[in-house]
Design a protein around this motif. Structure first.
Motif, mmCIF file in Angstrom:
data_model
loop_
_atom_site.group_PDB
_atom_site.id
_atom_site.type_symbol
_atom_site.label_atom_id
_atom_site.label_comp_id
_atom_site.label_asym_id
_atom_site.label_seq_id
_atom_site.Cartn_x
_atom_site.Cartn_y
_atom_site.Cartn_z
ATOM 1 N N GLU A 1 9.109 10.847 9.368
ATOM 2 C CA GLU A 1 7.855 10.335 8.817
ATOM 3 C C GLU A 1 7.118 11.412 8.023
ATOM 4 N N GLU A 2 7.148 12.633 8.526
ATOM 5 C CA GLU A 2 6.462 13.717 7.834
ATOM 6 C C GLU A 2 7.001 13.905 6.425
ATOM 7 N N ARG A 3 8.305 13.736 6.256
ATOM 8 C CA ARG A 3 8.911 13.979 4.953
ATOM 9 C C ARG A 3 8.757 12.790 4.017
ATOM 10 N N TYR A 4 9.025 11.574 4.492
ATOM 11 C CA TYR A 4 8.914 10.456 3.560
ATOM 12 C C TYR A 4 7.463 10.114 3.232
ATOM 13 N N GLN A 5 6.532 10.577 4.068
ATOM 14 C CA GLN A 5 5.126 10.355 3.738
ATOM 15 C C GLN A 5 4.739 11.111 2.466
ATOM 16 N N LYS A 6 5.361 12.259 2.230
ATOM 17 C CA LYS A 6 5.079 13.019 1.012
ATOM 18 C C LYS A 6 5.471 12.234 -0.233
ATOM 19 N N VAL B 1 1.420 -0.936 -1.345
ATOM 20 C CA VAL B 1 2.876 -0.807 -1.422
ATOM 21 C C VAL B 1 3.351 0.339 -0.531
ATOM 22 N N ALA B 2 2.649 1.454 -0.590
ATOM 23 C CA ALA B 2 3.025 2.598 0.241
ATOM 24 C C ALA B 2 2.933 2.252 1.720
ATOM 25 N N SER B 3 1.897 1.510 2.101
ATOM 26 C CA SER B 3 1.726 1.109 3.501
ATOM 27 C C SER B 3 2.816 0.144 3.940
ATOM 28 N N GLU B 4 3.205 -0.739 3.031
ATOM 29 C CA GLU B 4 4.267 -1.697 3.347
ATOM 30 C C GLU B 4 5.585 -0.990 3.651
ATOM 31 N N LEU B 5 5.928 -0.042 2.829
ATOM 32 C CA LEU B 5 7.166 0.713 3.048
ATOM 33 C C LEU B 5 7.076 1.566 4.311
ATOM 34 N N HIS B 6 5.918 2.150 4.545
ATOM 35 C CA HIS B 6 5.732 2.976 5.734
ATOM 36 C C HIS B 6 5.929 2.157 7.004
ATOM 37 N N SER C 1 13.861 -0.664 -4.937
ATOM 38 C CA SER C 1 13.858 -2.126 -5.030
ATOM 39 C C SER C 1 12.440 -2.683 -4.994
ATOM 40 N N THR C 2 11.603 -2.111 -4.138
ATOM 41 C CA THR C 2 10.213 -2.566 -4.041
ATOM 42 C C THR C 2 9.439 -2.277 -5.319
ATOM 43 N N LEU C 3 9.580 -1.081 -5.840
ATOM 44 C CA LEU C 3 8.815 -0.691 -7.022
ATOM 45 C C LEU C 3 9.313 -1.365 -8.296
ATOM 46 N N GLN C 4 10.571 -1.713 -8.334
ATOM 47 C CA GLN C 4 11.146 -2.320 -9.532
ATOM 48 C C GLN C 4 11.199 -3.838 -9.465
#
Length: 402
Positions: A225-230, A240-245, A271-274
């Motif tokens: 989580e620490e890394r993908y949060q960056k 969108v960021a919260s959805e992926l998190h 896929s989400t962003l595109q």
């Protein structure tokens, strides 16, 4: 003896008044070893020849005052700076280096007049002491990993005659990563209907493949989580960021292996962003890739002629490593951890003799580790037609900071 004004220009910088414990010589650096290095191994002649750019001969087009108008700056023990030194010959420079044993050597610009005599020109009322020439420099910060400090690669391109505005324009053309406020997570903003052709080639030919094929797994960008949060912080749409998190937090105990989780989550993010459901995120994928892979330039180093540049073959005062050239044709093979140090390899064959007081032909050692890098510095022979003189077009230097 070198021409200088030490009393007027020796100055103390912040940190000199710290406790003695903070100024102790760190591992890998030793002042006694440094004296041996400057006395027997430092390439004084080649170093001076490089900075002369063909002006050290007797040909009709030689500017005999050229190298004497170049500034040299020494950082002595206890962080004492000695600025605006100048040397007319390699012998003057070599004697000064051996005498002062600088912990760091910096190269300044070529001035309109001898920098050591600038006070005399100032007293005359003529403001003629100005920088007129310096190499165009790109100071690049390269991250070793997302959790460790990186190292610096400096690209030196010998282009004379550019003023500060022209230098800034060239550097800005290459700049993508822009430093904002402390709370600004997003450092790259790619605007326009299409990417600039230079950026498009960089992305498709180099950056995208490097990010997906090497960086994702080697740096485990989505493994915790620490890394993908960056990475999620680089998405401007918080929903969108919260959805992926939430998705990744919900399946963190799934059967996805650590080897697959990085690639899987990256594909989910793309896929989400595109998908087209979210406006304003069209460039977000490219911006993430550029943020992690595109060179970060120190703009101030490129823009201003009076900025000092650390000299090649001097020693890093913390790590003890030599600032070495890198072969631009074999950059991928360069390993910063194998760069020679004072205490490891360079003078190891000479230390025993020197400490015993019996220094005998130490130059025979030739310091193979140093010579290997010295061979990379090529000096163009002076052609008959001086208009074709193109001295030392490019030099990549490495400075370890970790």
């Amino acid at each position: 003896m070198a021409r200088e004004d030490e009393k007027a220009d020796a100055m103390e910088i912040d940190g000199q008044h710290q406790q003695v414990a903070n100024t102790a010589v760190p591992d890998g650096f030793n002042a006694d070893y440094l004296r041996i290095y400057y006395g027997k191994l430092f390439p004084h002649v080649d170093f001076f020849k490089w900075l002369s750019y063909g002006n050290d001969g007797k040909h009709p087009g030689c500017d005999q005052s050229y190298v004497g108008r170049r500034e040299f700056s020494f950082t002595l023990e206890n962080d004492i700076y000695v600025r605006f030194q100048s040397f007319d010959s390699v012998a003057e420079m070599e004697n000064s280096i051996k005498e002062k044993c600088p912990f760091k050597i910096d190269i300044g610009p070529v001035y309109s007049v001898d920098p050591a005599k600038r006070h005399a020109y100032a007293q005359s009322g003529n403001n003629v002491f100005v920088p007129v020439e310096r190499e165009l420099i790109f100071d690049i910060m390269i991250l070793v990993s997302i959790t460790y400090c990186g190292y610096i690669v400096v690209v030196v391109v010998s282009i004379a005659g550019l003023n500060n505005e022209q230098r800034a324009a060239i550097a800005d053309y290459f700049r993508v990563y822009k430093v904002g406020g402390e709370n600004t997570m997003k450092k790259v903003s790619l605007t326009g209907a299409v990417l600039h052709p230079f950026l498009a080639r960089s992305y498709t030919d180099v950056l995208k493949g490097f990010f997906e094929d090497k960086l994702l797994l080697s740096q485990q960008l989505f493994a915790s989580e620490e890394r993908y949060q960056k990475i999620l912080d680089l998405i401007p749409d918080e929903n969108v960021a919260s959805e992926l998190h939430d998705k990744w937090q919900g399946n963190r105990r799934s059967s996805i292996s650590k080897e697959d989780v990085n690639a899987t989550r990256w594909e989910q993010l793309k896929s989400t962003l595109q998908s087209g459901k979210h406006k304003g995120l069209r460039r977000c994928i490219e911006e993430i890739v550029f943020s992690y892979t595109y060179p970060r330039l120190d703009m101030e180093v490129s823009k201003h002629m009076n900025h000092l540049l650390k000299a090649p073959f001097c020693i890093h005062p913390k790590t003890g490593r030599v600032c070495v050239p890198i072969d631009p044709n074999n950059c991928d093979d360069f390993d910063p951890t194998t760069v020679p140090t004072l205490s490891q390899g360079i003078v190891s064959a000479t230390i025993a003799e020197s400490l015993q007081g019996g220094i005998r032909k130490l130059i025979q050692c030739q310091a193979p580790a140093v010579q290997e890098y010295l061979d990379l510095v090529k000096f163009t022979q002076l052609p008959a037609d001086l208009t074709n003189l193109v001295p030392h077009e490019k030099l990549l230097l490495h400075e370890t900071n970790h």
